[in-house]
Design a protein around this motif. Structure first.
Motif, PDB file in Angstrom:
ATOM      1  N   GLY A 229      -7.464 -10.433   5.013  1.00 27.77           N
ATOM      2  CA  GLY A 229      -6.675 -10.758   6.105  1.00 27.77           C
ATOM      3  C   GLY A 229      -5.720  -9.728   6.795  1.00 27.77           C
ATOM      4  N   VAL A 230      -5.167  -8.792   6.082  1.00 24.15           N
ATOM      5  CA  VAL A 230      -4.551  -7.585   6.653  1.00 24.15           C
ATOM      6  C   VAL A 230      -5.548  -6.879   7.385  1.00 24.15           C
ATOM      7  CG1 VAL A 230      -3.291  -5.465   6.178  1.00 24.15           C
ATOM      8  CG2 VAL A 230      -3.007  -7.749   4.707  1.00 24.15           C
ATOM      9  N   ALA A 231      -6.736  -6.679   6.800  1.00 22.14           N
ATOM     10  CA  ALA A 231      -7.656  -5.562   7.509  1.00 22.14           C
ATOM     11  C   ALA A 231      -8.131  -6.105   8.634  1.00 22.14           C
ATOM     12  CB  ALA A 231      -8.961  -5.488   6.762  1.00 22.14           C
ATOM     13  N   ALA A 232      -8.162  -7.795   9.008  1.00 20.46           N
ATOM     14  CA  ALA A 232      -8.379  -8.282  10.084  1.00 20.46           C
ATOM     15  C   ALA A 232      -7.439  -8.130  11.194  1.00 20.46           C
ATOM     16  CB  ALA A 232      -8.725  -9.662   9.868  1.00 20.46           C
ATOM     17  N   ALA A 233      -5.965  -8.122  10.611  1.00 21.67           N
ATOM     18  CA  ALA A 233      -5.139  -8.072  11.482  1.00 21.67           C
ATOM     19  C   ALA A 233      -4.955  -6.553  11.987  1.00 21.67           C
ATOM     20  CB  ALA A 233      -3.729  -8.496  10.984  1.00 21.67           C
ATOM     21  N   PHE A 234      -5.351  -5.774  11.003  1.00 21.35           N
ATOM     22  CA  PHE A 234      -5.560  -4.237  11.399  1.00 21.35           C
ATOM     23  C   PHE A 234      -6.361  -3.833  12.468  1.00 21.35           C
ATOM     24  CE2 PHE A 234      -5.835   0.299  10.348  1.00 21.35           C
ATOM     25  CZ  PHE A 234      -4.353   0.592  10.725  1.00 21.35           C
ATOM     26  N   SER A 235      -7.701  -4.512  12.214  1.00 27.44           N
ATOM     27  CA  SER A 235      -8.788  -4.315  13.356  1.00 27.44           C
ATOM     28  C   SER A 235      -8.470  -4.703  14.552  1.00 27.44           C
ATOM     29  CB  SER A 235     -10.065  -4.862  12.521  1.00 27.44           C
ATOM     30  OG  SER A 235     -10.373  -4.567  11.614  1.00 27.44           O
ATOM     31  N   VAL A 236      -7.821  -5.983  14.738  1.00 28.00           N
ATOM     32  CA  VAL A 236      -7.315  -6.277  15.953  1.00 28.00           C
ATOM     33  C   VAL A 236      -6.149  -5.469  16.546  1.00 28.00           C
ATOM     34  CG1 VAL A 236      -5.824  -8.263  17.234  1.00 28.00           C
ATOM     35  CG2 VAL A 236      -7.420  -8.762  15.331  1.00 28.00           C
ATOM     36  N   ILE A 237      -5.246  -4.910  15.892  1.00 28.64           N
ATOM     37  CA  ILE A 237      -4.420  -3.915  16.442  1.00 28.64           C
ATOM     38  C   ILE A 237      -5.339  -2.669  16.926  1.00 28.64           C
ATOM     39  CG2 ILE A 237      -2.660  -2.091  15.727  1.00 28.64           C
ATOM     40  CD1 ILE A 237      -1.476  -4.368  13.991  1.00 28.64           C
ATOM     41  N   ILE A 238      -6.261  -2.159  16.003  1.00 28.92           N
ATOM     42  CA  ILE A 238      -7.013  -1.091  16.339  1.00 28.92           C
ATOM     43  C   ILE A 238      -7.650  -1.218  17.641  1.00 28.92           C
ATOM     44  CG2 ILE A 238      -8.946   0.106  15.899  1.00 28.92           C
ATOM     45  CD1 ILE A 238      -8.539   0.319  13.067  1.00 28.92           C
TER      46      ILE A 238
ATOM     47  N   ASP B 136     -10.408   1.530   4.203  1.00 28.96           N
ATOM     48  CA  ASP B 136      -9.742   1.350   2.854  1.00 28.96           C
ATOM     49  C   ASP B 136      -9.149  -0.004   2.426  1.00 28.96           C
ATOM     50  OD1 ASP B 136      -9.145   2.805   0.556  1.00 28.96           O
ATOM     51  OD2 ASP B 136      -7.262   3.172   1.122  1.00 28.96           O
ATOM     52  N   LEU B 137      -8.847  -0.742   3.625  1.00 27.21           N
ATOM     53  CA  LEU B 137      -8.106  -2.059   3.495  1.00 27.21           C
ATOM     54  C   LEU B 137      -9.244  -2.940   3.094  1.00 27.21           C
ATOM     55  CD1 LEU B 137      -5.496  -2.716   6.486  1.00 27.21           C
ATOM     56  CD2 LEU B 137      -5.042  -2.580   4.053  1.00 27.21           C
ATOM     57  N   ILE B 138     -10.407  -2.758   3.637  1.00 25.42           N
ATOM     58  CA  ILE B 138     -11.497  -3.491   3.131  1.00 25.42           C
ATOM     59  C   ILE B 138     -12.304  -3.273   1.973  1.00 25.42           C
ATOM     60  CG2 ILE B 138     -13.358  -4.588   4.226  1.00 25.42           C
ATOM     61  CD1 ILE B 138     -12.880  -3.418   6.884  1.00 25.42           C
ATOM     62  N   ARG B 139     -12.467  -1.947   1.770  1.00 27.37           N
ATOM     63  CA  ARG B 139     -13.572  -1.749   0.565  1.00 27.37           C
ATOM     64  C   ARG B 139     -12.694  -1.565  -0.449  1.00 27.37           C
ATOM     65  NH1 ARG B 139     -18.030   0.489  -1.763  1.00 27.37           N
ATOM     66  NH2 ARG B 139     -17.164   1.983  -3.212  1.00 27.37           N
ATOM     67  N   ASN B 140     -11.667  -0.901  -0.671  1.00 32.10           N
ATOM     68  CA  ASN B 140     -10.787  -0.619  -1.770  1.00 32.10           C
ATOM     69  C   ASN B 140      -9.647  -1.594  -2.331  1.00 32.10           C
ATOM     70  OD1 ASN B 140     -12.430   1.574  -2.164  1.00 32.10           O
ATOM     71  ND2 ASN B 140     -11.413   2.831  -1.068  1.00 32.10           N
ATOM     72  N   LEU B 141      -8.865  -1.997  -1.138  1.00 29.50           N
ATOM     73  CA  LEU B 141      -7.700  -2.577  -1.311  1.00 29.50           C
ATOM     74  C   LEU B 141      -8.207  -4.309  -1.068  1.00 29.50           C
ATOM     75  CD1 LEU B 141      -5.464  -0.618   0.539  1.00 29.50           C
ATOM     76  CD2 LEU B 141      -5.330  -0.783  -1.616  1.00 29.50           C
TER      77      LEU B 141
ATOM     78  N   VAL C 244       0.905  -1.210   0.082  1.00 29.58           N
ATOM     79  CA  VAL C 244      -0.218   0.030  -0.185  1.00 29.58           C
ATOM     80  C   VAL C 244       1.097   1.171   0.003  1.00 29.58           C
ATOM     81  CG1 VAL C 244      -1.831   1.360   1.339  1.00 29.58           C
ATOM     82  CG2 VAL C 244      -1.669  -1.331   1.505  1.00 29.58           C
ATOM     83  N   GLN C 245       0.539   2.111  -1.055  1.00 29.95           N
ATOM     84  CA  GLN C 245       1.454   3.344  -1.080  1.00 29.95           C
ATOM     85  C   GLN C 245       1.104   4.598   0.104  1.00 29.95           C
ATOM     86  OE1 GLN C 245       0.600   5.262  -4.790  1.00 29.95           O
ATOM     87  NE2 GLN C 245       2.769   4.797  -5.316  1.00 29.95           N
ATOM     88  N   ASN C 246       2.211   5.041   0.655  1.00 28.77           N
ATOM     89  CA  ASN C 246       2.024   6.199   1.587  1.00 28.77           C
ATOM     90  C   ASN C 246       1.522   5.541   2.831  1.00 28.77           C
ATOM     91  OD1 ASN C 246       2.877   8.073  -0.092  1.00 28.77           O
ATOM     92  ND2 ASN C 246       0.977   8.062  -1.089  1.00 28.77           N
ATOM     93  N   PHE C 247       1.488   4.326   3.338  1.00 23.19           N
ATOM     94  CA  PHE C 247       1.451   4.124   4.599  1.00 23.19           C
ATOM     95  C   PHE C 247       2.402   3.726   5.672  1.00 23.19           C
ATOM     96  CE2 PHE C 247      -0.154   0.785   7.722  1.00 23.19           C
ATOM     97  CZ  PHE C 247      -0.944   1.559   8.250  1.00 23.19           C
ATOM     98  N   GLU C 248       2.519   4.289   6.619  1.00 19.41           N
ATOM     99  CA  GLU C 248       3.625   3.927   7.638  1.00 19.41           C
ATOM    100  C   GLU C 248       2.913   4.012   8.871  1.00 19.41           C
ATOM    101  OE1 GLU C 248       4.481   7.268   6.361  1.00 19.41           O
ATOM    102  OE2 GLU C 248       4.994   6.157   4.774  1.00 19.41           O
ATOM    103  N   PHE C 249       2.616   2.771   9.667  1.00 16.90           N
ATOM    104  CA  PHE C 249       1.734   2.562  10.732  1.00 16.90           C
ATOM    105  C   PHE C 249       2.034   3.633  11.691  1.00 16.90           C
ATOM    106  CE2 PHE C 249       0.664   0.614  15.021  1.00 16.90           C
ATOM    107  CZ  PHE C 249      -0.592   0.481  14.643  1.00 16.90           C
ATOM    108  N   PHE C 250       3.061   3.858  12.229  1.00 16.20           N
ATOM    109  CA  PHE C 250       3.249   4.921  13.167  1.00 16.20           C
ATOM    110  C   PHE C 250       3.282   6.389  13.046  1.00 16.20           C
ATOM    111  CE2 PHE C 250       5.566   0.902  14.651  1.00 16.20           C
ATOM    112  CZ  PHE C 250       4.875   0.757  16.117  1.00 16.20           C
TER     113      PHE C 250
END
Lengths: 336, 340
Positions: free
Chosen positions: B307-316, B298-303, B85-91
């Motif tokens: 699996g990544v979205a689920a991991a991201f949701s757990v982090i959220i 964005d992870l769910i709807r467009n990208l 994914v472009q322009n994404f840094e978690f921190f």
């Protein structure tokens, strides 16, 4: 039945508007120069508040589809062309305004009622009964509240998507995920994910814990004397709940419903994620479409009219809510 | 004799059973529904967060032969920026998200309190009218606020640039103002948030959200102000305290127990302000105003990286948990403050 009941309202909007200012008007205590200074300040804030409102109202009353080249905050003309066009045909899709309105209403009302219906007995149990695991179960209801609604949308999307009805051909219908067409995928008839019903169910996941906690908070404030008196008279817990607590809680049920309605009316993320057919779209989705990538093809006066139409029910409910709460507080109750 | 007493005890046992089971009976509907649409999805989410779930697995889901178990790879990718994914840094996004919520509350609360104090001035004309007007932003749905302000900040025809044009005309400038509020990428104050660009869009959104945010704080503060006894001020002015001294020594300490929970509420609300951000900037330009929830969407709807979205949701979820624990502590601390 106390006269001070309205000021005790939990809703800050109601408290704010009902605040008694009559004893303070007159301006005798305030030196004129300070009055003028403070008036200038409040007028400046008024201008800040009214700026976007005047701008959008002026736009909506314009008959011109092009955007004004200079700032206009007061309408030069009052034309309802934009409203008429929005009501006639809100988007490029062949969907009527009535359909969009109906979808929004179905979702908001349906989710609100369903959540309330399921939540009320649980709220009562948490508020009045002592039982094993009470703490644990309460935390279980609280945990989903921590999660932002988006955080649950991925699994809900996937799980709903697996509930499908397909025509396998040859008169055989498959109900996924219980039966399938076998090797072929069949012809899809219904997909829970791509339906208002599915979106509604997903929205209940967010609405239910909120309703339980909101109602429990209210039930905790209802004095127990009435219930104790009924218990002495030989009423069983079911009778106490249905005949005493529920009628007392009605105003708060209404308030919870309308607060939920305001939220569901603006719900955007889940419908936008789930729904693909224009006939299922809601007003919030349509408003987004008018500002999104297709915005350039949509006249601004129509967008402005649409924004006002979407905002109106929420604003009206806030005003209606005020009366609800005040009358709810002055009717019934043990106090006074 | 014996049979009647046995019957009695059976009746009694039935009654006891009823009494014990009743709470659970009342809880049953809610927990049955939540089990299906909340707890099961939560577990499902954790499971697929360890897989490479994508569009290819939509049909057969966990039974899909192409579904690969990837262990904690999704989590590692999110944290280290290994996502496609472009322009994404978690921190950067996390810190921007905290900054966004914090700066919002930091301007809303003081402004709200000051305006409440202003409105509470004894003898001010037209209080009722001002109150009726100042409550308007609270009543307008945030999605409408977001869309309207998006148009106000339009580069060419937006009301903001037109208003600024009027202003500069007063000073003899002829050129119309053309600020690219929502598109300009270079940050106007580069040192303000060192690990990420605070683009003009951030300031535009701060202005728009300010419009929405302070009236709520004024509502809350006005209620608290009215409950401060007037004789406190009278006694203070007899003792020769100035207006400013009265404000800092009476108003502020007595408002604090009410305003801190309100500020905490405002922080949580801004932290997850999906609708407003999505409608106004969509997280742009180049994800500079993206917050955690808009990126998850964005992870769910467009990208469509489920699996990544689920991991991201757990982090959220864990971020939300930490935020809750901290804010809860702050609220608790103020509670004991009021009791003391």
């Amino acid at each position: 039945m106390t006269t001070s009941a309205p000021t005790k309202s939990k809703n800050p909007v109601v408290r704010f508007l009902n605040m008694n200012t009559s004893g303070e008007v007159g301006g005798r205590d305030l030196p004129l120069w300070r009055q003028v200074l403070l008036q200038l300040l409040t007028l400046f804030i008024t201008a800040e508040v009214l700026f976007p409102i005047l701008y959008i109202v002026t736009l909506s009353f314009s008959s011109k589809t092009s955007r004004p080249s200079a700032l206009e905050l007061f309408p030069k003309e009052i034309s309802f062309v934009a409203y008429q066009q929005v009501l006639d045909r809100p988007t490029a899709n062949p969907v009527t305004f009535l359909q969009l309105l109906l979808n929004s209403f179905l979702l908001s009302v349906g989710v609100g009622l369903a959540a309330l219906l399921v939540a009320v007995t649980a709220a009562y149990a948490f508020s009045r009964f002592k039982f094993k695991m009470r703490q644990v179960l309460m935390v279980l209801v609280f945990v989903p509240l921590l999660m932002p609604a988006i955080g649950l949308s991925a699994p809900l999307y996937l799980l709903m998507n697996s509930v499908r009805i397909a025509n396998c051909g040859g008169g055989v219908t498959a109900f996924y995920p219980f039966t399938s067409c076998g090797a072929s995928t069949g012809q899809a008839i219904f997909n829970l994910r791509d339906s208002l019903l599915g979106v509604g169910i997903a929205m209940i996941a967010g609405a239910l814990p909120f309703a339980v906690w909101n109602l429990k908070g209210y039930l905790d404030t209802i004095p127990k004397e009435l219930e104790e008196a009924a218990m002495i008279d030989g009423a069983d817990p079911d009778q106490i709940f249905w005949q005493i607590v529920l009628p007392l809680a009605m105003p708060q049920l209404a308030v919870t419903f309308f607060l939920g309605f305001i939220g569901h009316w603006q719900e955007f993320a889940l419908p936008w994620l789930f729904l693909t057919q224009p006939k299922d779209y809601t007003l919030a989705m349509t408003l987004y479409n008018m500002t999104g990538q297709y915005a350039n093809s949509i006249p601004w006066n129509r967008f402005a009219a649409m924004a006002i139409i979407v905002a109106l029910p929420v604003a009206i409910i806030y005003i209606a809510l005020q009366k609800q709460i005040v009358s709810g507080l002055t009717a019934g109750g043990v106090k006074g | 004799m014996a049979t009647t007493s046995m019957q009695l005890s059976r009746e009694k046992r039935k009654a006891v059973f009823r009494k014990v089971s009743l709470p659970y009976l009342y809880l049953l509907p809610a927990f049955a529904v939540m089990g299906v649409i909340t707890f099961y999805p939560l577990i499902y989410q954790v499971i697929i967060s360890f897989t490479d779930f994508q569009t290819k697995d939509l049909l057969l889901q966990l039974a899909s032969p192409e579904l690969k178990k990837v262990g904690v790879q999704n989590y590692v990718d999110i944290i280290t920026g290994g996502l496609p994914v472009q322009n994404f840094e978690f921190f950067r996004v996390l810190i921007y998200n905290i900054w966004w919520a914090l700066t919002n509350v930091m301007v809303h609360v003081p402004a709200g309190v000051l305006i409440a104090v202003l409105l509470n001035t004894q003898g001010l004309w037209g209080k009722r009218i001002y109150r009726a007007i100042f409550v308007l932003p609270v009543v307008v749905p945030p999605i409408v606020v977001g869309t309207v302000w998006k148009n106000i900040f339009d580069e060419q025809y937006g009301a903001m640039n037109q208003f600024l044009t009027l202003l500069v005309h007063l000073f003899g400038q002829i050129d119309p103002v053309r600020i690219r509020w929502l598109q300009e990428y270079s940050p106007p104050i580069p040192w303000l948030l060192p690990n990420g660009p605070l683009t003009l869009a951030y300031y535009a959104m701060m202005i728009a959200n300010f419009w929405l945010g302070w009236p709520f704080m004024t509502l809350v503060a006005t209620g608290a102000l009215q409950s401060i006894p007037k004789d406190l001020y009278e006694a203070a002015s007899i003792d020769g305290a100035s207006g400013a001294q009265q404000f800092w020594n009476i108003t502020v300490p007595l408002l604090r127990p009410v305003m801190i929970p309100a500020a905490v509420y405002g922080f949580t609300l801004s932290f997850n302000l999906f609708n407003f951000v999505y409608f106004m900037s969509g997280g742009g330009p180049a994800r500079s105003t993206e917050i955690l929830v808009t990126f998850a969407f964005d992870l769910i709807r467009n990208l469509r990286l489920y699996g990544v979205a689920a991991a991201f949701s757990v982090i959220i979820f864990f971020v939300a948990l930490v935020v809750f624990l901290i804010t809860n502590r702050i609220t608790r601390a103020t509670e004991s403050y009021t009791e003391a």
